[in-house]
Motif scaffolding. Structure first.
Motif, short mmCIF file in Angstrom:
data_model
loop_
_atom_site.label_atom_id
_atom_site.label_comp_id
_atom_site.label_asym_id
_atom_site.label_seq_id
_atom_site.Cartn_x
_atom_site.Cartn_y
_atom_site.Cartn_z
N MET A 362 0.71 -1.28 -0.22
CA MET A 362 -0.03 -0.06 -0.14
C MET A 362 0.97 1.26 0.16
SD MET A 362 -1.03 2.70 2.39
CE MET A 362 -0.87 1.92 3.80
N LEU A 363 1.79 1.29 0.62
CA LEU A 363 2.79 2.56 0.78
C LEU A 363 3.57 2.77 -0.43
CD1 LEU A 363 4.19 1.96 4.50
CD2 LEU A 363 2.50 3.65 3.78
N LEU A 364 3.94 1.57 -1.24
CA LEU A 364 4.71 1.74 -2.52
C LEU A 364 3.50 2.58 -3.27
CD1 LEU A 364 6.67 -1.62 -2.74
CD2 LEU A 364 7.50 0.49 -2.59
N ILE A 365 2.41 2.04 -3.35
CA ILE A 365 1.40 2.48 -4.20
C ILE A 365 1.12 4.11 -3.79
CG2 ILE A 365 -1.13 2.41 -5.04
CD1 ILE A 365 -0.99 -0.33 -4.32
N GLY A 397 -6.03 -9.03 -5.07
CA GLY A 397 -7.21 -8.38 -5.92
C GLY A 397 -7.21 -6.81 -5.70
N ALA A 398 -7.04 -6.43 -4.34
CA ALA A 398 -7.20 -5.05 -4.15
C ALA A 398 -5.99 -4.39 -4.37
CB ALA A 398 -7.52 -4.93 -2.55
N HIS A 399 -4.67 -4.93 -4.37
CA HIS A 399 -3.76 -4.11 -4.57
C HIS A 399 -3.67 -3.98 -6.20
CE1 HIS A 399 -1.30 -5.69 -0.71
NE2 HIS A 399 -1.90 -4.57 -0.60
N LEU A 400 -4.05 -5.13 -6.90
CA LEU A 400 -3.96 -4.66 -8.34
C LEU A 400 -4.97 -4.05 -8.93
CD1 LEU A 400 -2.86 -8.59 -9.43
CD2 LEU A 400 -1.42 -6.65 -9.23
N ALA A 401 -6.09 -4.01 -8.36
CA ALA A 401 -7.26 -3.03 -8.69
C ALA A 401 -6.71 -1.62 -8.44
CB ALA A 401 -8.50 -3.48 -7.91
N VAL A 402 -6.21 -1.26 -7.46
CA VAL A 402 -5.82 0.08 -7.21
C VAL A 402 -4.94 0.64 -8.10
CG1 VAL A 402 -4.95 1.56 -5.13
CG2 VAL A 402 -6.64 -0.08 -4.59
N ILE A 403 -3.74 -0.22 -8.38
CA ILE A 403 -2.75 0.17 -9.24
C ILE A 403 -3.43 0.51 -10.74
CG2 ILE A 403 -0.92 -0.85 -10.78
CD1 ILE A 403 -0.20 -2.47 -7.94
N ARG A 404 -4.26 -0.49 -11.18
CA ARG A 404 -4.57 -0.31 -12.44
C ARG A 404 -5.83 0.70 -12.65
NH1 ARG A 404 -0.78 -2.33 -13.41
NH2 ARG A 404 -0.69 -4.43 -14.47
N SER A 411 -10.38 -1.70 -17.18
CA SER A 411 -10.61 -2.66 -17.87
C SER A 411 -9.58 -3.85 -18.10
CB SER A 411 -10.87 -2.46 -19.29
OG SER A 411 -9.72 -1.86 -19.92
N ASP A 412 -8.47 -3.59 -17.44
CA ASP A 412 -7.28 -4.69 -17.68
C ASP A 412 -7.40 -5.84 -16.50
OD1 ASP A 412 -6.16 -3.07 -19.54
OD2 ASP A 412 -4.31 -2.69 -18.66
N VAL A 413 -7.93 -5.50 -15.50
CA VAL A 413 -8.28 -6.10 -14.33
C VAL A 413 -9.71 -6.28 -13.96
CG1 VAL A 413 -5.86 -5.50 -13.08
CG2 VAL A 413 -8.21 -4.11 -12.70
N LEU A 414 -10.60 -6.06 -14.70
CA LEU A 414 -12.03 -6.11 -14.38
C LEU A 414 -12.41 -7.63 -14.51
CD1 LEU A 414 -14.80 -4.99 -14.14
CD2 LEU A 414 -14.96 -4.81 -16.67
N ASP A 415 -11.90 -8.51 -15.16
CA ASP A 415 -12.19 -10.05 -14.97
C ASP A 415 -11.53 -10.60 -13.80
OD1 ASP A 415 -13.61 -9.96 -17.48
OD2 ASP A 415 -11.70 -10.61 -18.71
N THR A 436 -16.83 -2.29 -6.85
CA THR A 436 -15.75 -1.98 -7.62
C THR A 436 -15.91 -2.52 -8.97
OG1 THR A 436 -14.26 -2.06 -5.80
CG2 THR A 436 -13.15 -2.16 -7.91
N VAL A 437 -16.43 -3.61 -9.25
CA VAL A 437 -16.90 -3.95 -10.45
C VAL A 437 -17.69 -3.23 -11.32
CG1 VAL A 437 -17.88 -5.95 -11.74
CG2 VAL A 437 -16.44 -6.48 -9.90
N VAL A 438 -18.74 -2.75 -10.36
CA VAL A 438 -19.58 -1.76 -11.02
C VAL A 438 -19.12 -0.47 -11.62
CG1 VAL A 438 -21.48 -0.13 -10.68
CG2 VAL A 438 -21.60 -2.53 -9.67
N CYS A 439 -18.24 0.08 -10.77
CA CYS A 439 -17.41 1.19 -11.14
C CYS A 439 -16.45 1.08 -12.15
CB CYS A 439 -16.50 1.59 -9.79
SG CYS A 439 -15.58 2.98 -10.15
N PHE A 440 -15.68 -0.21 -12.17
CA PHE A 440 -14.88 -0.46 -13.29
C PHE A 440 -15.70 -0.71 -14.66
CE2 PHE A 440 -10.64 -1.84 -10.92
CZ PHE A 440 -10.70 -0.68 -10.25
N THR A 441 -16.75 -1.29 -14.63
CA THR A 441 -17.48 -1.71 -15.90
C THR A 441 -18.03 -0.23 -16.26
OG1 THR A 441 -18.27 -3.52 -14.77
CG2 THR A 441 -19.55 -2.72 -16.58
N ALA A 442 -18.56 0.57 -15.52
CA ALA A 442 -18.86 2.06 -16.05
C ALA A 442 -17.68 2.82 -16.61
CB ALA A 442 -19.32 2.87 -14.76
#
Length: 799
Positions: A362-365, A397-404, A411-415, A436-442
């Motif tokens: 988290m701190l690196l992000i 999942g949370a770490h990668l979602a926040v980075i993308r 869209s890269d991590v939506l699936d 988060t899926v709703v947000c990323f889909t939008a």
């Protein structure tokens, strides 16, 4: 070889007297054998009478010479010796246990002695916080007991082993061992050990058993253990009561029974019971509602556990304090994290080490080191899987979602996020991943699909009997369960409302977030940070059509997020603030914010965001300019600004370029009206022909010879003549003596147009500096001249 192999079995170093006993030799004879070993470099001897092997390879080679039967004899001799020697320190007890276990073989009577020695040494090591060594000894005891088939109850030993492994932070291994211990304790009718095994099955966190069947199975064991305990076992009853109450919270029950169980634990007067209750209660209160109430619990936990000598529980208190400080946005959090890291390493507690690793990601992000964070997230996940943490997949999942998300590549991590959102390993109350899926889909532009997903998320749970209740638009969000990820889930819904233009959803999210405006949006144990709560409040206000309120929230969010040290979300919030300012008509401020955000994004590996914000800045900065001629005056108009300049050749050149944006026009065409491509190339005409050039050079040589022979005054006159001749030569030749030619029409046009355009821009700048700067920054002259349109498009209005 009579002394050293036995000594090698005792370790890297040993007392000479013990080495003699291990070899079955008198001490005097052992001392006589030492000098040759020293001379050969095999050992060194210190003043206290201890020998130490020169290298581990030497010791290993000596051990290879020791037959199995002799090894057993050495261990037996040492066990006999140490059994007679009074000892209470962990090191001596561990040495005795090691030798007793080494001497035990299947069928030998001394196996029981080995088991007892291992348990006694492990207890001493646990008091000294040496959890791994204690766990190893208890594992040895279990193995020796099983091989020798030592009679008597086994549940006490199995429980002790599982408790030691849990203290090491090996959650998966501990769960398996507690399960075995519970089964054996049930079979042996040992209600005390059954209760301890049932407590241990819960782990050190709450809700470690995520699937419904597994959770009900473990809860059933805990309830049976509680029911079987007599009233006199107040401490064990209290521990089970608070564990069950805390577990029920994660199934949707209220927290009041946990608080009542905590008070019951206080009344026992037992430090360990109270410390454990404080930790479980803290976990049950891990929602934004109790953000400011948890820190005193963590501080009390540290104090009580340290006072009771419970190192693991004190470490839990330090972990909770660190998490609380991060969740409050307190600047002391990172110092507390450093202390937690050191303590976890000292105790070799892998599960707390995993939490430290997750916070480090988290701190690196937050620092904007997104590539490093992504690589570290994978390492972190592997550690989580190794220790058996139920949240390992969720944290990855949370770490990668926040980075993308920060990079604008949702869209890269939506699936992947969709898979995590439906994982049975998530806490039952978790809805943040689905939001988060709703947000990323939008964000991917799939608005209809996002609205469908939102409908499913907000639909009320079906009743136990009868048909499901129909979904009502704008369902009551307050009914969504509270959890440690609640703020992150609500923030995702606020952003989805903004992306979808859903004012109704925004109006329902806004009042739920508003009480937490001063907090950062962080999830779980501070494993991700999404900036200030003021940001989703600002987005919700924009979706509601209230840009002024949005600008207020987003202005505060920029500063609060900067103070958190979250660089990516700071620039995201600057871009959000720009949108609020655009809605308020403050386009210049918005353009400045978008420019700064785009520049920062390029540094932070947020290239797609930088492109989006640059395009948006050009879009909002674009202005329409007009140019017209009034008599002998040209008038340039840009918004409210106006520049009137006299009719000049350079102005006419400029007007031609401005009205043909992006089209290269040759300087010759501007100057003469003729296309350079249609003109025949002119022949080169040198300034001096060969005869004249030769004459000039000959004259120069003659003058130099005369100067060398002349007196001072004549020489001065000759030098003046030489300077004139050399000037003519320099004018007629270039580098390497190449002869210069008269300028062709294209070259003369290039020079004339450049000078004329410069004079025209100077005139316009004098009349209006902003118009002049805009034109100067966009016009280039040369053989080909060009107006590159920036944020202004010029037109010549019809009369």
């Amino acid at each position: 070889l009579r002394l050293l192999p036995g000594a090698a079995l005792l370790g890297r170093s040993a007392a000479v007297a013990d080495a003699a006993a291990a070899a079955g030799l008198p001490a005097s004879e052992a001392w006589d054998l030492l000098p040759p070993a020293q001379d050969a470099g095999l050992i060194t001897l210190d003043a206290s009478g201890r020998l130490e092997f020169g290298h581990d390879l030497i010791r290993e080679a000596l051990l290879d010479t020791l037959p199995v039967t002799e090894r057993l004899s050495v261990h037996a001799r040492m066990a006999d010796l140490l059994e007679r020697r009074p000892a209470a320190d962990p090191a001596s007890l561990a040495a005795y246990a090691h030798d007793a276990a080494g001497a035990a073989t299947p069928g030998k009577q001394d196996a029981a002695r080995a088991v007892a020695a291992c348990r006694a040494a492990a207890a001493a090591l646990l008091r000294g916080l040496s959890y791994e060594r204690a766990a190893d000894l208890l594992e040895t005891a279990v193995s020796v007991r099983a091989q020798a088939r030592v009679p008597g109850p086994v549940a006490p030993l199995l429980v002790e082993r599982a408790e030691a492994v849990l203290l090491c932070g090996r959650l998966r291994d501990a769960r398996t061992m507690f399960d075995e211990a519970a089964a054996v304790a049930t079979r042996e009718g040992d209600v005390n050990r059954l209760a301890r095994a049932a407590i241990g099955l819960g782990g050190i966190w709450v809700d470690e058993h995520r699937t419904r069947i597994e959770w009900e199975r473990v809860a059933g064991i805990q309830r049976r253990a509680l029911a079987a305990l007599p009233a006199s076992e107040s401490c064990l009853r209290s521990r089970l009561t608070v564990r069950l109450a805390a577990e029920e919270v994660y199934q949707g029950a209220p927290v009041e029974p946990v608080l009542a169980a905590l008070e019951q634990a206080r009344r026992t007067g037992d430090g360990e019971v109270l410390a454990e209750a404080l930790s479980l209660c803290h976990h049950a209160l891990l929602t934004p509602r109790y953000a400011r109430d948890r820190l005193p619990l963590a501080e009390e936990l540290i104090k009580v556990a340290a006072g009771a000598g419970k190192g693991m529980l004190a470490l839990m208190g330090l972990c909770w304090r660190t998490v609380d400080l991060f969740l409050l946005g307190d600047p002391r959090a990172e110092r507390s994290l450093a202390e937690l890291r050191d303590r976890a390493e000292f105790l070799t507690c892998k599960t707390i080490g995993y939490i430290v690793e997750a916070i480090d990601v988290m701190l690196l992000i937050r620092a904007g080191r997104l590539d490093d964070a992504e690589a570290r997230a994978t390492t972190c996940y592997q550690l989580g899987e190794q220790v058996g943490d139920a949240d390992a997949l969720g944290y990855l999942g949370a770490h990668l979602a926040v980075i993308r998300w920060a990079q604008g590549r949702e869209s890269d991590v939506l699936d992947m996020v969709s898979v995590v959102a439906t994982s049975p390993t998530l806490v039952p109350a978790e809805f943040a991943f689905r939001a988060t899926v709703v947000c990323f889909t939008a964000a991917a532009g799939r608005h209809d699909e996002a609205r469908t997903l939102l409908t499913r998320l907000l639909a009320p749970a079906p009743p136990a009997a009868g048909p499901p209740a129909p979904y009502q638009p704008g369902a009551d969000l307050a009914g969504l369960p509270e959890s440690s990820t609640w703020l992150a889930g609500m923030a995702a819904l606020a952003e989805a409302a903004y992306l979808l233009g859903d004012a109704d959803l925004a109006r329902r999210v806004y009042p739920l977030l508003e009480p937490y405006a001063a907090l950062p949006v962080m999830a779980s144990l501070a494993t991700v940070c999404l900036g200030s709560v003021r940001r989703p409040l600002g987005l919700a206000a924009l979706a509601m059509g209230d840009p002024r309120r949005a600008a207020g929230h987003l202005t505060g969010a920029v500063e609060a997020t900067r103070l958190l040290g979250n660089r990516p979300v700071t620039v995201l919030t600057q871009a959000d603030l720009a949108e609020a300012l655009i809605a308020l008509g403050e386009r210049e401020r918005a353009a400045d914010l978008l420019r700064d955000a785009a520049l920062a994004a390029k540094e932070l590996d947020m290239g797609l965001r930088a492109e989006q914000w640059t395009a948006r800045r050009l879009e909002i900065s674009h202005r329409e300019g007009t140019v017209r001629k009034d008599g002998r005056t040209w008038i340039f108009t840009l918004g409210s600004r106006r520049a009137a300049v006299p009719d000049m050749v350079g102005v006419r050149h400029l007007v031609t370029l401005l009205l043909n944006p992006g089209t290269p026009i040759s300087a010759l065409e501007l100057a003469t009206g003729e296309d350079a491509a249609s003109m025949a190339p002119a022949a080169r005409q040198p300034l001096l022909d060969d005869q004249a050039l030769t004459a000039y050079r000959e004259h120069a040589r003659r003058l130099m010879n005369e100067i060398a022979e002349a007196d001072a005054e004549p020489a001065e006159r000759l030098r003046a003549q030489l300077d004139l001749v050399m000037g003519e030569l320099r004018a007629a030749t270039g580098r390497g003596g190449r002869r210069r030619s008269f300028a062709d029409p294209g070259e003369r046009a290039r020079t004339a147009v450049r000078k004329a355009v410069k004079r025209a821009i100077d005139e316009i700048t004098a009349a209006d500096p902003e118009i002049g700067r805009s034109i100067a920054a966009s016009v280039t002259t040369g053989t080909q001249c060009l107006y590159t349109p920036g944020d202004v498009t010029w037109s010549y209005p019809s009369p």
